[in-house]
Design an enzyme around this catalytic site. Sequence first.
Site, PDB file in Angstrom:
ATOM      1  NE  ARG A  75      12.007   2.245   5.789  1.00  0.00           N
ATOM      2  CZ  ARG A  75      13.142   1.635   5.204  1.00  0.00           C
ATOM      3  NH1 ARG A  75      13.961   1.163   6.343  1.00  0.00           N
ATOM      4  NH2 ARG A  75      13.283   1.591   4.170  1.00  0.00           N
TER       5      ARG A  75
ATOM      6  CE  LYS B  58       8.225  -0.766   4.515  1.00  0.00           C
ATOM      7  NZ  LYS B  58       7.078   0.027   3.890  1.00  0.00           N
TER       8      LYS B  58
ATOM      9  CE  LYS C  53       5.602  -0.852  -2.087  1.00  0.00           C
ATOM     10  NZ  LYS C  53       6.596   0.039  -2.487  1.00  0.00           N
TER      11      LYS C  53
ATOM     12  CG  ASP D  53       4.238  -0.554   2.084  1.00  0.00           C
ATOM     13  OD1 ASP D  53       4.502  -0.705   0.930  1.00  0.00           O
ATOM     14  OD2 ASP D  53       4.654  -0.844   3.307  1.00  0.00           O
TER      15      ASP D  53
ATOM     16  NE  ARG E 297       6.236   7.880   2.653  1.00  0.00           N
ATOM     17  CZ  ARG E 297       6.081   6.810   1.882  1.00  0.00           C
ATOM     18  NH1 ARG E 297       5.398   5.984   1.697  1.00  0.00           N
ATOM     19  NH2 ARG E 297       7.237   6.195   1.348  1.00  0.00           N
TER      20      ARG E 297
HETATM   21  P1  ATP Z   1       6.412   3.209  -0.723  1.00  0.00           P
HETATM   22  O1  ATP Z   1       7.107   2.054  -0.691  1.00  0.00           O
HETATM   23  O2  ATP Z   1       7.388   4.398  -0.312  1.00  0.00           O
HETATM   24  O3  ATP Z   1       5.077   3.391   0.103  1.00  0.00           O
HETATM   25  P2  ATP Z   1       5.083   3.187  -3.400  1.00  0.00           P
HETATM   26  O4  ATP Z   1       5.526   2.112  -3.989  1.00  0.00           O
HETATM   27  O5  ATP Z   1       3.777   2.997  -2.628  1.00  0.00           O
HETATM   28  O6  ATP Z   1       6.383   3.747  -2.394  1.00  0.00           O
HETATM   29  P3  ATP Z   1       3.785   5.509  -4.392  1.00  0.00           P
HETATM   30  O7  ATP Z   1       3.554   6.080  -3.117  1.00  0.00           O
HETATM   31  O8  ATP Z   1       2.832   4.979  -5.042  1.00  0.00           O
HETATM   32  O9  ATP Z   1       4.987   4.450  -4.296  1.00  0.00           O
HETATM   33  O10 ATP Z   1       4.587   6.785  -5.382  1.00  0.00           O
HETATM   34  C1  ATP Z   1       4.599   6.640  -6.537  1.00  0.00           C
HETATM   35  C2  ATP Z   1       5.031   8.324  -7.226  1.00  0.00           C
HETATM   36  O11 ATP Z   1       5.339   8.475  -8.316  1.00  0.00           O
HETATM   37  C3  ATP Z   1       3.742   9.099  -6.764  1.00  0.00           C
HETATM   38  O12 ATP Z   1       4.081  10.398  -6.196  1.00  0.00           O
HETATM   39  C4  ATP Z   1       3.023   8.968  -7.962  1.00  0.00           C
HETATM   40  O13 ATP Z   1       2.302  10.276  -8.282  1.00  0.00           O
HETATM   41  C5  ATP Z   1       4.025   9.378  -8.821  1.00  0.00           C
HETATM   42  N1  ATP Z   1       4.212   8.864 -10.403  1.00  0.00           N
HETATM   43  C6  ATP Z   1       4.364   9.623 -11.383  1.00  0.00           C
HETATM   44  N2  ATP Z   1       4.438   8.728 -12.710  1.00  0.00           N
HETATM   45  C7  ATP Z   1       3.944   7.564 -12.125  1.00  0.00           C
HETATM   46  C8  ATP Z   1       3.582   6.517 -12.841  1.00  0.00           C
HETATM   47  N3  ATP Z   1       3.511   6.424 -14.311  1.00  0.00           N
HETATM   48  N4  ATP Z   1       3.045   5.572 -12.146  1.00  0.00           N
HETATM   49  C9  ATP Z   1       3.158   5.354 -10.945  1.00  0.00           C
HETATM   50  N5  ATP Z   1       3.469   6.385 -10.105  1.00  0.00           N
HETATM   51  C10 ATP Z   1       3.870   7.563 -10.706  1.00  0.00           C
HETATM   52 MN    MN Z   2       3.267   2.999  -0.515  1.00  0.00          MN
END
Ligand code: ATP
Ligand code: MN
Length: 539
Positions: free
Chosen positions: A60, A202, A244, A259, A324
Site C-alpha cells: 500500500r 484496506k 494474525k 484480518d 502474498r
Molecule cells: P498482515 O496484517 O500484513 O496481514 P499478519 O499479522 O497477518 O500481517 P502474518 O501474515 O501472519 O502476519 O505473518 C507472520 C509471518 O511471520 C509469517 O510469514 C510467519 O511464517 C512468520 N513467523 C515466523 N515466526 C513466527 C512466530 N513465532 N509467530 C508468528 N509468525 C511467525
Molecule cells: Mn494477515
Amino acid sequence: MVNSDQSTKTISLEKYGIKNAKINYQLAPETLQEITLQKGMGKETNNGTLAINTGKFTGRSPEDRFLVKDDYTKDKIWWGPSNKAISPENFDFLQKEIENYLSNKELFVRDGYVCADPKYKMNVRTVTEYPWSNMFVYNMFLRPTEEELENFNEEWLVLCAPGYACPQPEEHGLRQGNFSILNFTKKIALVAGSAYTGEMKKGIFTALNFILPVEKNVLPMHCSANVSEDGETAIFFGLSGTGKTTLSTDPNRKLIGDDEHGWTSENSIFNFEGGCYAKVIDLSEEKEPDIFRAVKPGAILENVIFKKNGEVDYMDSSITQNTRVSYPIYHIDNIKVPSYASNPKNIFFLTADAFGVLPPISKLTPAQAAYHFISGYTAKVAGTEAGVKEPQPSFSACFGAPFMPLHPTKYAEMLSKKMTEAGVNVWLINTGWSGGPYGVGSRMKLKYTRAMITAVLNGDLGLYNYDDYHIHSVFGVAQPRECPGVPSGLLSPRATWNDDKAYYDMAFKLANSFRENFKQFESYASEEIRRGGPQRYGY
Ligand code: ATP
Ligand code: MN
C-alpha cells in the site's frame, strides 16, 4: 460454490458517468483467471493457481491515502499524517477523471458485500480495470447468493483504475499521480495509479472503521479471530507481519477471519471479509500446512517468483518481501460458517519485537491492555524498507493507525469497556526475537508461539498463584514460569540473552521509545492507563 456461475443479470455504469464500457458483470473466478491468462497478465503455477504481478506497487501507499474533508467528516476524523484531507472539489475532479478514463474500456464489475453479520451487512459494487483485481474482490469480500444479487442495491462504490495517474497531482491536492481516496458522503472509494490489491481491501476496511463506530456502535478491529468447538472465541491484534493470519489459522479451531472484525453491542464479533490475504514469504507446507494448501486454483499469488518446474519459490523475495496470496475463506478446512461468534474470552496482542526484550508470552492487566492497545508496538527489521539497517521501533495506535479515521482513544475506550463487560484475559505475545536482538538472536519458533497460545486457550496458563509468574521489572507484565510444550528457559527473555547488562540496556531503550511515543496520548489517558506502561526507564 455459491455464485460461481456467471450471472445473467445485466447492469449499466452510465449512472456513474462511465460511458460505453464493455461490461463483464459478476464473472466466475475461473473465467476471470482465464481472461487474465489470455491477456498475458498472469501465469499459472504447476498446480493451476493464478500468479500475477501488481506492478510498480507491491504494497500500500499510505502517504497517498486521503479522506474527503466535508461537513460530515470535518469534526469527526482525526486529521493528520495517517488521515490526510482532500477537498470535495478535488475529489469530484478526480472522480470525473477516473470515470472518463474507464469509459470506452472493457471493465469488470462485481457486486459483493462486507460484514458477515446480517445486521451490519454493507453492499459494495466494485468496478475494476483489470480482471484479476475483480477476482481478488471475489476472494476477499463476501459473496452474495443468487437471490441477494437479484435485489442488490449498492451502498458503496469502488472504482479501481490502476492505469490512471493524475498528470498534475499538486494542483488537485495529491502528492503524486497515484491515490486512494474515501468519500463518506458520496460513499465512493477511488483507487488509481496502483494495482496493489490491498488498496481496495484496506480502503473498505478504513471506511468501516469510520462508519461502524460512528453510526452503528460497533468496535472495528484490526485483528484475526477463531473459535473452539465449544464456542470460545479468541482474537489476535497485531501490525503487519506479527502473525494474525498465521496464528489464527489453527487446524484445531474454526477460523472466523484473518484480518478485520467488528465487536457488536450484542456480545458478538463478526468478520468483515470473505477471504484471507496471507504473506507467503518463506511459506512451507511443514510449518504452515493450512495456508500452504490454500494455494490452489481460485487463489491469487502476488509478486512471487517461479522455479524452472513451475513451482513457486517462496524463498525468493527479489520482487518484494511482501509476497502474498488471497483466497476465499473456504480454502481453509476448519472454518466457522457464517463468520461470526460470541464475545472473545481471550485477546492476544501480537508484536514482533526485534529488540528481543519483551517476553514471548505475558499477561496484561486491564490498564496495561489499554496502554499497549493505544501504543500498538512492533518493530521493523532490516530488509523490508530501504535504509533500515538495524531494528526500529514502530508504534501504530490500535495496531492499525493507517486504517483508523477516528482518534485512537475513541477505539481504545470502546475496547476497554467491552473487555471489562466480557471479562476477557489479555495476553501480549512476542512473535519476534529471543536470545538477543535481530542479527544476534533468532525469531521465536512458530511451534513455540503456537504452543503458548494453545496453553492459554486450553486453560493451562491460569497464573492464579503468585509463584506461577514473575513480574517483568521493566515492563511490569506477568511472565509465566512454565508453559506446556515450551522450554522454560525461553519464557524469560533476559535468561535467553546470557548478558544481563546488554539485556537491560536494550529493555530500557525500548521502554524509552514507548514513553516517547505515548506522550501524544498522555493528556487523553487516565492515570491508571498511564501506569500500564513500563515501570522503569533506566538503572
Ligand atoms: P498482515 O496484517 O500484513 O496481514 P499478519 O499479522 O497477518 O500481517 P502474518 O501474515 O501472519 O502476519 O505473518 C507472520 C509471518 O511471520 C509469517 O510469514 C510467519 O511464517 C512468520 N513467523 C515466523 N515466526 C513466527 C512466530 N513465532 N509467530 C508468528 N509468525 C511467525
Ligand atoms: Mn494477515
